[in-house]
Every structure is written in C-alpha cells, then in structure tokens.
Design an enzyme around this catalytic site. Sequence first.
Site, PDB file in Angstrom:
ATOM      1  N   TYR A   1     -34.147  27.464  16.383  1.00 45.23           N
ATOM      2  CA  TYR A   1     -33.024  27.218  16.630  1.00 45.23           C
ATOM      3  C   TYR A   1     -32.878  26.879  18.113  1.00 45.23           C
ATOM      4  O   TYR A   1     -33.163  27.767  18.875  1.00 45.23           O
ATOM      5  CB  TYR A   1     -32.220  28.372  16.165  1.00 45.23           C
ATOM      6  CG  TYR A   1     -30.606  28.210  16.695  1.00 45.23           C
ATOM      7  CD1 TYR A   1     -29.999  27.045  16.075  1.00 45.23           C
ATOM      8  CD2 TYR A   1     -30.023  29.095  17.353  1.00 45.23           C
ATOM      9  CE1 TYR A   1     -28.611  26.661  16.280  1.00 45.23           C
ATOM     10  CE2 TYR A   1     -28.856  28.757  17.868  1.00 45.23           C
ATOM     11  CZ  TYR A   1     -27.948  27.677  17.400  1.00 45.23           C
ATOM     12  OH  TYR A   1     -26.997  27.303  17.791  1.00 45.23           O
TER      13      TYR A   1
ATOM     14  N   ALA B   1       0.837  -1.015   0.247  1.00 44.74           N
ATOM     15  CA  ALA B   1       0.125  -0.077   0.116  1.00 44.74           C
ATOM     16  C   ALA B   1       0.816   1.356  -0.100  1.00 44.74           C
ATOM     17  O   ALA B   1       0.706   2.162   0.474  1.00 44.74           O
ATOM     18  CB  ALA B   1      -0.794   0.088   1.153  1.00 44.74           C
ATOM     19  N   ALA B   2       2.043   1.080  -0.698  1.00 47.11           N
ATOM     20  CA  ALA B   2       2.970   2.412  -0.612  1.00 47.11           C
ATOM     21  C   ALA B   2       2.938   3.085  -1.662  1.00 47.11           C
ATOM     22  O   ALA B   2       3.346   4.425  -1.760  1.00 47.11           O
ATOM     23  CB  ALA B   2       4.371   1.824  -0.385  1.00 47.11           C
TER      24      ALA B   2
ATOM     25  N   GLU C   1       3.077  -7.501 -18.082  1.00 48.29           N
ATOM     26  CA  GLU C   1       2.272  -6.219 -17.762  1.00 48.29           C
ATOM     27  C   GLU C   1       1.922  -5.718 -19.127  1.00 48.29           C
ATOM     28  O   GLU C   1       2.301  -5.809 -20.090  1.00 48.29           O
ATOM     29  CB  GLU C   1       3.379  -5.343 -16.988  1.00 48.29           C
ATOM     30  CG  GLU C   1       3.521  -5.779 -15.551  1.00 48.29           C
ATOM     31  CD  GLU C   1       2.323  -6.059 -14.742  1.00 48.29           C
ATOM     32  OE1 GLU C   1       1.422  -5.182 -14.498  1.00 48.29           O
ATOM     33  OE2 GLU C   1       2.256  -7.160 -14.380  1.00 48.29           O
TER      34      GLU C   1
ATOM     35  N   ARG D   1     -27.144  18.753  14.720  1.00 46.01           N
ATOM     36  CA  ARG D   1     -25.701  18.478  14.821  1.00 46.01           C
ATOM     37  C   ARG D   1     -24.958  18.768  16.012  1.00 46.01           C
ATOM     38  O   ARG D   1     -25.588  19.255  17.072  1.00 46.01           O
ATOM     39  CB  ARG D   1     -25.148  19.750  13.498  1.00 46.01           C
ATOM     40  CG  ARG D   1     -25.325  21.056  14.032  1.00 46.01           C
ATOM     41  CD  ARG D   1     -25.109  22.037  12.947  1.00 46.01           C
ATOM     42  NE  ARG D   1     -25.323  23.353  13.326  1.00 46.01           N
ATOM     43  CZ  ARG D   1     -24.462  24.230  13.875  1.00 46.01           C
ATOM     44  NH1 ARG D   1     -23.298  23.949  14.090  1.00 46.01           N
ATOM     45  NH2 ARG D   1     -24.941  25.460  14.495  1.00 46.01           N
TER      46      ARG D   1
ATOM     47  N   GLY E   1      -2.177  -6.937 -15.658  1.00 44.50           N
ATOM     48  CA  GLY E   1      -1.049  -7.944 -16.101  1.00 44.50           C
ATOM     49  C   GLY E   1      -1.776  -9.236 -16.435  1.00 44.50           C
ATOM     50  O   GLY E   1      -2.845  -9.686 -16.225  1.00 44.50           O
TER      51      GLY E   1
ATOM     52  N   GLY F   1       8.353  -0.142  -7.302  1.00 45.44           N
ATOM     53  CA  GLY F   1       7.545  -1.182  -7.803  1.00 45.44           C
ATOM     54  C   GLY F   1       7.196  -2.438  -6.984  1.00 45.44           C
ATOM     55  O   GLY F   1       7.595  -2.337  -5.818  1.00 45.44           O
TER      56      GLY F   1
ATOM     57  N   ARG G   1      -2.627   7.345 -11.494  1.00 43.60           N
ATOM     58  CA  ARG G   1      -3.964   7.300 -12.361  1.00 43.60           C
ATOM     59  C   ARG G   1      -4.945   7.859 -11.759  1.00 43.60           C
ATOM     60  O   ARG G   1      -6.133   8.159 -12.428  1.00 43.60           O
ATOM     61  CB  ARG G   1      -4.070   6.003 -12.862  1.00 43.60           C
ATOM     62  CG  ARG G   1      -2.959   5.418 -14.007  1.00 43.60           C
ATOM     63  CD  ARG G   1      -3.000   4.186 -14.097  1.00 43.60           C
ATOM     64  NE  ARG G   1      -2.321   3.406 -13.139  1.00 43.60           N
ATOM     65  CZ  ARG G   1      -2.085   1.898 -13.033  1.00 43.60           C
ATOM     66  NH1 ARG G   1      -2.743   1.154 -14.219  1.00 43.60           N
ATOM     67  NH2 ARG G   1      -1.515   1.503 -12.098  1.00 43.60           N
TER      68      ARG G   1
ATOM     69  N   ASP H   1      -5.190  -1.947  -3.091  1.00 37.89           N
ATOM     70  CA  ASP H   1      -6.040  -1.206  -3.968  1.00 37.89           C
ATOM     71  C   ASP H   1      -7.178  -2.270  -4.501  1.00 37.89           C
ATOM     72  O   ASP H   1      -7.805  -1.695  -5.548  1.00 37.89           O
ATOM     73  CB  ASP H   1      -5.313  -0.431  -5.160  1.00 37.89           C
ATOM     74  CG  ASP H   1      -4.676  -1.414  -6.105  1.00 37.89           C
ATOM     75  OD1 ASP H   1      -4.602  -2.729  -5.771  1.00 37.89           O
ATOM     76  OD2 ASP H   1      -4.285  -0.935  -7.218  1.00 37.89           O
TER      77      ASP H   1
END
Length: 421
Positions: A370, A11-12, A158, A337, A143, A81, A17, A106
Amino acid sequence: MQTPVTILILAAGLGTRMKSRRAKVLHQAGGRPLIEHVVQTALEVAPAQDVFVVVGCQAEQVEATIGGYGVGIIRQAEQRGTGHAVMVCRERLAARPGLLVVLYGDCPLLAAATVRELVARQAASTAAATVITTTLEDPTGYGRILRDEAGYVCAIVEQKAAAPEELAIHEINSGIYCFRSELLWAHLDELQPDNAAREYYLTDLVAAFRRAGHLVQPYHLSVPTEVLGVNTRVELAQVDRLLRERKVRELMLAGVTIEKPETVLVDAQASVGTDTVIEAFAQLRGRTRVGEDCRIGTGAILRDSQLGDGVEVGPYSVIQDSRIDRGARVGPYARLRLGAHVEEGAQVGNFVEMKKTRLGAGSKSLHLAYLGDAEIGAGVNVGAGSTITDPVPPDALALGRARQVNKEGWARKRRKKAPEK
Ligand code: UD1
Ligand code: CA
C-alpha cells in the site's frame, strides 16, 4: 441569405415511466446524461446563442449539467405537456425569425447531419413544418403519423388516444420537427388539453396547421436508430448499447485495436491513441485519455485517468483519477486512486494499492504493497510487507517489519494438550 435557425430542446419532464426519482434527461447512456448528447448535437448545427433548453423537473441539476455549453435556459415551472413546454418560450423566442427546430431531450442518438437535412428540407419547401418520421416494427408508445392521399402529414395521434386502426400504423413521430417560426407562434395557442392526460400536445399542431390550410411534410428515415426515444430503463439500455457500439467503432476506424468490441465499454468523452490494444471486457470511463501504443488488459477499469504512450495496464486493474506516464506498467490486479501518479517507466505489480502517491521514474513496487500519501523518488524498489512511515535517505535500505521469532516445539506441545479427534 441563409434562413436563421433556432433550436429548442424540451427537457422539463420527469419521465414517469423511468420509475425514478431522478429526471429522465439526467440518466446516462454512453457514459453521459441524455440531455448532454442532445445539446452537443444541437451545437454542431447552431451556435450556443441560438440553442435553448426548456427545463423544469430538477431544473437546477439539469442546468448544472449543461451550464458549461452556454445555451439559453427557459423554465417550465409546471409540466403540462410538450405543447405547453413550447408555449412558455413565447417571450424569449417568438421574435426570432426563420425556422424553429424542436428536439426532445430523451432522444440522444440523433445525428447533426440529420438535423441539417431536416432544416434544408423545410427551408426548401412552402410547408408550415417538416416532421421526422420512421417506421418501427413495434411502434408502441409513439405517436402515429396519419397521412393524406398526397403523402403529407395530416395528424399525429398519440398512443393513448389512438383508435385500433390507428394503432396498426407503424409510421411514428420522432418528436423532431422544423417549424416556420411565425406560423408556429400564430397557431400554438390553438392547442387544447382535451385528452386523457389533460396535457397540451405539441403534436396537435399538425392538425391546427391543416385547419388553417397549411401543409406539414414528413421526412421519413429508413433506418430508425437515430430517433429511438428513451421512456423506460429498457429503452435506456438499448440506447446505451447503440451509443457504445458507435464509440468503439469510431475508435477502431481511428486505429485502435479492440478485441471482442461488444464486451468493451468506452464512455463518450474517453479518448484512445492509435495502435493501442484494448482487450476484452475493459472499461474506459469518464474523461479517461489513453495514449498511443498502450495495452489495456482484460477486465481493467479506468476512470478519469490519463495514460501516456506505451503504457501497459495488466488485467483486472482498477484505476481512478490517476496518471500513468509513458512506458510505465501497472497491474495485473493493481488499484490506483485519488491522484496516484506513476512516472515514466515505473512498474506497479499485483495487489498494490496507490493513493495520493507519486512513484518516481523507473521505480518499482511489484507486489502486495500500500503506497499512500507518499513521495517515492526515481529508481526505488518497494518490496512487499514493510510498513515505511518515515523518510528514507538516498542509497538506504528501509525495513519496517518485526523480526521473525521461531518458538521451537510449539506445535508439538499444543497437539498434546488438545488430542486430535
Ligand atoms: C412524444 C410525442 C410522440 C412521439 C414521441 C417520440 C407528444 C405529445 N408526443 O411522446 O408523438 O412519438 O415523443 O419520442 O409530443 N417535456 C417537457 N415538458 C412537458 C412534457 C414533456 O419539456 O411538459 C419533454 C420531456 O422532458 C421529453 C420530451 O418533452 O424530453 C418528450 O416528452 P415525453 O413525455 O417523453 O413524450 P412521449 O410520450 O415520448
Ligand atoms: Ca419520450
């Protein structure tokens, strides 16, 4: 004895994209960051001391997101990579015996049962690794799987490096593998950054194994949903939709009525009690908890709020960080809220805003008010239009508006001064 299993989540990466300043695995789908989905899946398969996450881009934020799970964190300072991401783990992981499962951060739809099956298949075989594959109508970006005559995987190519006939292959690499640890560490350093991206590809390990005479077996999934990866925001939206479908389906099967479920949005961590009815276009965000026998009106948005049993929320109400107790009614068009608290049986009507206010049991504020920073006891009726700033004693009627003044003939005089056009 069972084979020991270590799970490593990559997850680095930044996720170029995504065209974002934020690391890809921090983007949300199904109301929760991508990385959290994957970590949770891993923890269904192995205890936290056997789960590790490689972080790099925005490492602090990623660590903060998953910090509470107690998994191991390994830093990849430079993202060179997927193969390199595993290389940086050698010191921490190489001594661990048995099997090493690699997951990509991902890929949030993956189910724990599939990971368990992957491990079982690898444990039962003599292959160096098992890789999850699937067949996609449009395999662009993934890939491609090259198989030998016997059906084993002989290489993964790939997208960028693939020849036209390889691009025509629809069987893809999911990025989910189970390795025999000792063989992984023995061959990992054979990877070379000899591609256009100058990256170390983990996928090249398949060919390295083959050169050393080891086999890699495919585990082909006939339904590709679980292994859909997120590289772009278009894919993020697709994965989000699938996660949401999964969530509302789970709720319906657990006894919640959802009208037009395709329009209803429920975050992963939200919970809903049985026999509650959720109308079309409602949204339950964050850690919202809804009790049993409630009704959530159309267009209502609830975020990080708690509802007791039998609560009714009218259409188009917006409720955040608030609490509504058993049998209370709120809305339509109410806004709660910042720690609003509606006690048992109380009623809040249209165009009422509540902030840091407790409305006692059975009290009412049915329109146009209010209520801010206030303590309102039980059985109080708040009318519209008054401004109440001082404490009100029990049994009193408090009026906080200016008295009405009628100016006789005012309109007639004005018309004379400025004749109509
Ligand atoms: C990868 C696979 C591809 C597969 C696809 C499945 C490689 C070379 N390719 O491609 O065969 O079809 O996933 O979704 O593995 N990461 C790091 N450090 C890095 C680079 C990446 O931790 O230096 C992490 C990313 O954060 C991401 C994961 O590895 O979670 C995959 O990286 P990504 O760049 O998305 O790979 P793909 O191009 O999708
Ligand atoms: Ca990817």
